[in-house]
Design a protein around this motif. Sequence first.
Motif, PDB file in Angstrom:
ATOM      1  N   VAL A  23       0.870  -1.203  -0.064  1.00 43.01           N
ATOM      2  CA  VAL A  23       0.025   0.018  -0.039  1.00 43.01           C
ATOM      3  C   VAL A  23       0.799   1.208   0.064  1.00 43.01           C
ATOM      4  O   VAL A  23       0.507   2.208  -0.969  1.00 43.01           O
ATOM      5  N   THR A  30      -9.292   4.046  -9.561  1.00 43.96           N
ATOM      6  CA  THR A  30      -9.247   3.109  -8.548  1.00 43.96           C
ATOM      7  C   THR A  30      -8.997   1.811  -8.759  1.00 43.96           C
ATOM      8  O   THR A  30      -8.538   1.175  -7.932  1.00 43.96           O
ATOM      9  N   THR A  84      -6.025  -0.334  -7.244  1.00 47.36           N
ATOM     10  CA  THR A  84      -5.762  -1.514  -6.447  1.00 47.36           C
ATOM     11  C   THR A  84      -5.200  -2.570  -7.406  1.00 47.36           C
ATOM     12  O   THR A  84      -4.786  -3.603  -6.471  1.00 47.36           O
ATOM     13  N   HIS A  85      -5.169  -2.556  -8.574  1.00 48.05           N
ATOM     14  CA  HIS A  85      -4.421  -3.578  -9.303  1.00 48.05           C
ATOM     15  C   HIS A  85      -2.934  -3.558  -8.817  1.00 48.05           C
ATOM     16  O   HIS A  85      -2.422  -4.913  -8.631  1.00 48.05           O
ATOM     17  N   ILE A  99      -1.742  -2.253  -5.974  1.00 47.24           N
ATOM     18  CA  ILE A  99      -1.509  -2.806  -4.833  1.00 47.24           C
ATOM     19  C   ILE A  99      -1.527  -4.558  -4.843  1.00 47.24           C
ATOM     20  O   ILE A  99      -0.544  -5.165  -3.969  1.00 47.24           O
ATOM     21  N   LEU A 100      -2.459  -5.205  -5.465  1.00 48.23           N
ATOM     22  CA  LEU A 100      -2.390  -6.385  -5.439  1.00 48.23           C
ATOM     23  C   LEU A 100      -1.238  -7.086  -6.178  1.00 48.23           C
ATOM     24  O   LEU A 100      -0.509  -8.203  -5.957  1.00 48.23           O
ATOM     25  N   CYS A 151      -5.171  -9.635  -9.398  1.00 51.59           N
ATOM     26  CA  CYS A 151      -4.839  -8.321  -9.957  1.00 51.59           C
ATOM     27  C   CYS A 151      -4.771  -8.395 -11.354  1.00 51.59           C
ATOM     28  O   CYS A 151      -5.037  -7.392 -12.002  1.00 51.59           O
ATOM     29  N   LEU A 198      -8.438  -7.300 -12.625  1.00 50.30           N
ATOM     30  CA  LEU A 198      -8.407  -5.708 -12.682  1.00 50.30           C
ATOM     31  C   LEU A 198      -7.767  -5.063 -13.439  1.00 50.30           C
ATOM     32  O   LEU A 198      -8.335  -3.964 -14.316  1.00 50.30           O
ATOM     33  N   GLY A 217      -6.469   6.755  -8.815  1.00 51.04           N
ATOM     34  CA  GLY A 217      -5.727   5.707  -7.933  1.00 51.04           C
ATOM     35  C   GLY A 217      -5.169   6.374  -6.720  1.00 51.04           C
ATOM     36  O   GLY A 217      -5.047   5.553  -5.838  1.00 51.04           O
ATOM     37  N   ILE A 270      -8.024   6.548  -3.998  1.00 47.44           N
ATOM     38  CA  ILE A 270      -8.129   5.122  -3.377  1.00 47.44           C
ATOM     39  C   ILE A 270      -7.147   4.675  -2.388  1.00 47.44           C
ATOM     40  O   ILE A 270      -7.242   3.864  -1.589  1.00 47.44           O
ATOM     41  N   LEU A 271      -5.803   4.858  -2.877  1.00 44.31           N
ATOM     42  CA  LEU A 271      -4.733   4.763  -2.017  1.00 44.31           C
ATOM     43  C   LEU A 271      -4.444   5.424  -0.675  1.00 44.31           C
ATOM     44  O   LEU A 271      -4.317   4.834   0.337  1.00 44.31           O
ATOM     45  N   PHE A 285      -7.025   3.515   1.539  1.00 46.06           N
ATOM     46  CA  PHE A 285      -6.128   1.982   1.972  1.00 46.06           C
ATOM     47  C   PHE A 285      -4.869   2.549   2.992  1.00 46.06           C
ATOM     48  O   PHE A 285      -4.788   1.825   4.045  1.00 46.06           O
TER      49      PHE A 285
END
Length: 304
Positions: free
Chosen positions: A43, A84, A88-89, A91-92, A163, A166, A194, A197-198, A201
């Motif tokens: 993250v 977003t 998230t992609h 992060i994964l 991942c 996404l 992005g 959304i980070l 997190f």
Amino acid sequence: MDYYICRHFRKIMRFSATVKLQLIVFLWGFTGVIGKLINLNAVPLVWGRILIAELFIFIYICFYTKESLLISKRLMLQLLGTGTIIGTHWILFYGAIKISNISIATATLSTGTLFAAFLEPIIFRRKLKITEILLSIIIIICIGLIFKTEVKYWKGIIMGITCAFLSALFSVINGYMSNKGASSVITFYELLGGFVILNFFMFFEKNWMAIANIERIDILWILVLGSLLTSFPMIATMNLMKYITPFTVMLSVNMEPIYSILIAFIIWKDTEAMSSVFYISTTVMIIAICINGYLKTKNKKLSI
């Protein structure tokens, strides 16, 4: 005479663009390597990557393209929402690297083509093609073999596949959004989404202390990741699209897992060495994806 000179010039430009694209894809092959070198969780790592990339793209727009960042509220919300997904992609992707290794994360990322094969017909309202069904079967078999032989990395495999989903969703939606404005402006707002959304997190996982106590070497790696390996390739690829086809881009990008796996194996042979089944399955997947891309392009040319 002028016609032949112009034709020869276009050939030179296409060749030059193809070489530059391969260099860009080779650079992308280092994203996982740099991510493994950074002593941060997924993250805060992605938070730093997007922040740096967004700043560089903002500077690029303000001082080079000088395009207006003013867009409609509806389009802005759509782009922020799309962003977003890519946030998230990432992060994964880095999460998969942290809990398994680079080879697993990049190999499973290839399954994005499988998901795209099913998402494209839904979003663009077209029929599912037989070649895409066959490609899906091949990828499922290859992932099944990887899962069976590398079961100790099952968490990383599942995270990598999620991942990839996404990534495919982002690519398909981005293809739909690409004609709604300048590429650099679209990228700016997507990265902004992005980044938003980070921050959520970061707040819920209480990662701010990790940023506050970040080591100098990690700052350097994040700067490299956000500028040289993110904003620069995105901007450069936009410019290269003037001379090369989307198929050439797709075919070249499929080399990224190969570059990543080779680089990681050279640097961390002990932790990155995988079974022969893994390498065979990954190679089969990439070849199948390239063949599918070729058939798609050939069919489009025949239909014109």
